[in-house]
Design a protein around this motif. Structure first.
Motif, short mmCIF file in Angstrom:
data_model
loop_
_atom_site.label_atom_id
_atom_site.label_comp_id
_atom_site.label_asym_id
_atom_site.label_seq_id
_atom_site.Cartn_x
_atom_site.Cartn_y
_atom_site.Cartn_z
N ASP A 102 0.62 -1.34 -0.33
CA ASP A 102 -0.35 0.33 0.12
C ASP A 102 1.04 1.13 -0.18
N ALA A 103 0.40 2.34 -1.05
CA ALA A 103 1.09 3.67 -1.29
C ALA A 103 1.53 4.27 0.58
N ALA A 104 0.42 3.98 1.79
CA ALA A 104 0.73 4.45 3.36
C ALA A 104 2.20 3.82 3.82
N ILE A 126 17.18 1.00 3.17
CA ILE A 126 16.80 1.71 4.68
C ILE A 126 16.53 2.93 5.64
N GLY A 127 17.58 3.61 5.46
CA GLY A 127 17.58 4.69 6.33
C GLY A 127 16.94 6.09 5.23
N VAL A 128 15.77 6.06 4.46
CA VAL A 128 14.93 6.45 3.54
C VAL A 128 13.40 6.74 4.06
N PRO A 129 13.59 8.37 5.21
CA PRO A 129 11.67 7.55 5.76
C PRO A 129 11.16 8.08 4.86
N GLY A 130 9.91 8.43 5.72
CA GLY A 130 8.61 8.13 4.62
C GLY A 130 7.71 7.30 4.65
N VAL A 132 6.37 4.31 1.02
CA VAL A 132 5.93 3.98 -0.21
C VAL A 132 5.53 5.15 -1.33
N GLY A 133 3.94 5.43 -1.05
CA GLY A 133 3.84 6.81 -2.04
C GLY A 133 5.20 7.63 -2.26
N GLY A 134 5.73 8.05 -1.20
CA GLY A 134 6.41 9.78 -1.41
C GLY A 134 7.51 8.46 -2.28
N ASP A 184 -0.65 15.77 -10.16
CA ASP A 184 -1.92 14.86 -9.48
C ASP A 184 -2.46 14.12 -10.34
N ASP A 185 -1.30 13.24 -9.79
CA ASP A 185 -1.52 11.79 -9.46
C ASP A 185 -1.86 10.59 -8.63
N MET A 186 -2.62 10.58 -7.92
CA MET A 186 -1.79 10.22 -6.52
C MET A 186 -1.90 8.13 -6.35
N SER A 216 28.10 9.85 7.48
CA SER A 216 27.69 11.25 6.18
C SER A 216 26.37 11.72 6.43
N GLN A 217 25.97 12.36 7.26
CA GLN A 217 24.33 12.52 7.42
C GLN A 217 23.59 13.09 8.90
N PRO A 218 23.17 14.29 8.94
CA PRO A 218 23.06 14.91 10.37
C PRO A 218 21.62 14.03 10.27
N VAL A 297 13.45 18.83 -2.34
CA VAL A 297 12.56 19.10 -1.07
C VAL A 297 11.88 19.33 -2.30
N VAL A 298 10.39 19.27 -2.16
CA VAL A 298 8.68 19.26 -2.81
C VAL A 298 8.82 20.97 -1.75
N ILE A 299 8.15 22.22 -2.61
CA ILE A 299 8.04 23.11 -1.41
C ILE A 299 6.91 23.69 -1.53
C1 LIG Z 1 17.21 11.38 7.45
C2 LIG Z 1 16.66 12.08 5.86
C3 LIG Z 1 17.82 10.84 5.00
C4 LIG Z 1 16.92 11.59 3.20
N1 LIG Z 1 17.53 10.75 2.10
C5 LIG Z 1 16.98 10.05 0.90
C6 LIG Z 1 17.51 9.86 0.27
O1 LIG Z 1 18.94 8.82 -0.02
N2 LIG Z 1 16.95 9.14 -0.96
C7 LIG Z 1 15.71 9.71 -1.37
O2 LIG Z 1 16.01 9.57 -2.72
N3 LIG Z 1 15.59 10.33 -0.77
C8 LIG Z 1 16.08 10.45 1.17
N4 LIG Z 1 15.23 11.61 1.61
C9 LIG Z 1 14.36 12.15 1.63
C10 LIG Z 1 12.66 11.43 1.39
O3 LIG Z 1 12.72 10.71 1.91
C11 LIG Z 1 12.00 11.04 -0.14
O4 LIG Z 1 11.89 11.44 -1.20
C12 LIG Z 1 11.12 9.90 0.55
O5 LIG Z 1 10.69 9.09 -0.40
C13 LIG Z 1 10.17 11.00 0.05
O6 LIG Z 1 8.75 9.87 0.79
P1 LIG Z 1 7.23 10.97 1.75
O7 LIG Z 1 6.93 9.68 2.17
O8 LIG Z 1 7.82 11.57 3.09
O9 LIG Z 1 6.61 12.06 0.64
P2 LIG Z 1 6.20 13.31 1.40
O10 LIG Z 1 7.48 13.89 1.72
O11 LIG Z 1 4.93 13.94 2.21
O12 LIG Z 1 5.90 14.17 -0.02
C14 LIG Z 1 6.76 14.49 -1.35
C15 LIG Z 1 6.14 14.74 -2.34
O13 LIG Z 1 5.44 13.06 -2.92
C16 LIG Z 1 4.02 13.14 -3.46
N5 LIG Z 1 3.86 12.24 -2.41
C17 LIG Z 1 3.22 11.60 -1.49
N6 LIG Z 1 3.34 10.17 -1.16
C18 LIG Z 1 2.43 10.75 -1.85
C19 LIG Z 1 1.28 9.72 -2.72
N7 LIG Z 1 0.88 8.45 -2.41
N8 LIG Z 1 0.79 9.77 -3.90
C20 LIG Z 1 1.45 11.10 -4.70
N9 LIG Z 1 2.20 11.66 -4.63
C21 LIG Z 1 2.70 11.58 -2.94
C22 LIG Z 1 3.33 14.68 -1.97
O14 LIG Z 1 2.45 15.22 -2.78
C23 LIG Z 1 5.08 15.25 -2.81
O15 LIG Z 1 4.87 15.65 -3.89
C24 LIG Z 1 16.12 11.62 2.66
C25 LIG Z 1 15.36 12.70 3.70
C26 LIG Z 1 15.58 12.74 4.79
C27 LIG Z 1 14.98 13.22 5.96
#
Ligand SMILES: Cc1cc2nc3c(=O)[nH]c(=O)nc-3n(C[C@H](O)[C@H](O)[C@H](O)COP(=O)(O)OP(=O)(O)OC[C@H]3O[C@@H](n4cnc5c(N)ncnc54)[C@H](O)[C@@H]3O)c2cc1C
Length: 302
Positions: A102-104, A126-130, A132-134, A184-186, A216-218, A297-299
């Protein structure tokens, strides 16, 4: 933005969409920056077409939030609501080498769950937060791998057709932090095909990637990962470092001392502080290297 129209509130209720009034986005983003707006939590994918029809017909603008780890959100009262998927249980189902996710779902937990079932390939994530959808939207990647390589199908809501569709992997292009999805795809769910590997071997890969990140990262600080994409053949972090900009601050927004492409919120930074810092660094890189850095970063500031 507040949804106060009783008709909309009742319709959300009928759809089973949970309305969380005045959510503070600083609490939902890894940078801990962002103002307030109503948050709509979606519990069933099937309700999305009706939900979006409802919001559009009442002129309610919306944005889509995953785990908030790649976002810089504006300050104050925001002029759009935020939609977020709630995670079902289970959020990952395995069948042979395929993972239906699931994307969530939390990205890190997904990688670990697959690893425990001897499915690898995603060690670098593994260290990428967030969520699967993001990760799908951004084509998250690290250490030479990207999630797009394992995508076989994506279930998504398409605003263009107002319907839920399934795209095959070959219909989608995944490039460096860029995908061919419409803005605007979800993303709703994904089918990944992962190579078989022993848990022990995967764990070894995970440990190596973790060690690289730690050195290497904070990691203990509030950030959104890399602020800028790497320009072709170059490293944004190296350019910023060469200009001696580590530690440069605007208010509590600061270029990390550890990794020059990570900007951290060292206390109570506002979006305004962070945006000023980003534009100042961009300007200095432009004048020193004639390179226009693109935001990773998305602003969400307008
Ligand atoms: C400490 C740290 C380390 C990181 N290292 C990496 C790295 O090594 N590589 C890397 O690629 N990124 C890295 N990131 C960035 C980030 O974690 C990734 O981009 C992550 O995949 C974003 O997912 P999210 O769910 O948090 O998205 P969000 O931050 O919530 O959203 C980001 C964008 O995706 C869109 N989005 C989110 N979910 C969906 C969905 N289901 N459908 C449609 N659009 C959606 C949002 O609208 C927005 O435009 C790092 C971030 C941190 C804080």
């Amino acid at each position: 933005m507040r949804i106060e129209d009783a008709k909309i509130v009742a319709a959300l209720n009928d759809l089973g969409v949970e309305l969380r009034p005045s959510a503070w986005l600083a609490e939902l983003t890894s940078l801990a920056i962002g103002g307030t707006t109503d948050l709509l939590r979606i519990h069933k994918h099937e309700t999305i077409p009706d939900l979006l029809r409802l919001l559009d017909s009442h002129g309610v603008p919306h944005r889509f939030l995953g785990g908030g780890s790649n976002l810089l959100v504006g300050d104050g009262e925001l002029s759009w609501v935020v939609l977020q998927l709630a995670s079902p249980d289970p959020d990952v189902v395995l069948e042979g080498n395929f993972a239906q996710v699931d994307a969530a779902a939390d990205l890190g937990r997904t990688v670990t769950y697959c690893a425990k079932h001897d499915l690898g390939g995603m060690e670098g994530l593994i260290g990428v937060p967030g969520t699967v959808g993001g990760a799908l939207r951004m084509n998250a990647g690290a250490y030479g791998m990207q999630i797009g390589s394992y995508v076989r199908e994506v279930k998504l809501y398409r605003a263009a057709t107002h319907g839920i569709e399934i795209l095959r992997g070959e219909q989608i292009s995944f490039e460096y932090r860029h995908t061919s999805f419409a803005a605007d795809d979800m993303m709703l769910a994904v089918k990944l095909e992962l190579p078989s590997k022993s848990f022990k071997e995967i764990l070894q890969g995970i440990r190596i990637c973790n060690e690289k990140r730690r050195s290497s990262q904070p990691l203990g600080q509030k950030s959104a990962g890399c602020i800028f994409k790497n320009p072709p053949g170059a490293s944004a972090g190296r350019m910023i470092d060469e200009l001696g900009l580590k530690g440069l601050s605007v208010g509590d927004a600061r270029v990390s001392d550890r990794h020059a492409n990570f900007f951290v919120n060292a206390g109570n930074a506002t979006a305004k502080d962070m945006l000023m810092l980003i534009s100042s660094v961009r300007e200095r890189v432009r004048s020193a290297f004639s390179v226009e850095l693109e935001h990773e970063v998305v602003i969400w500031n307008a």
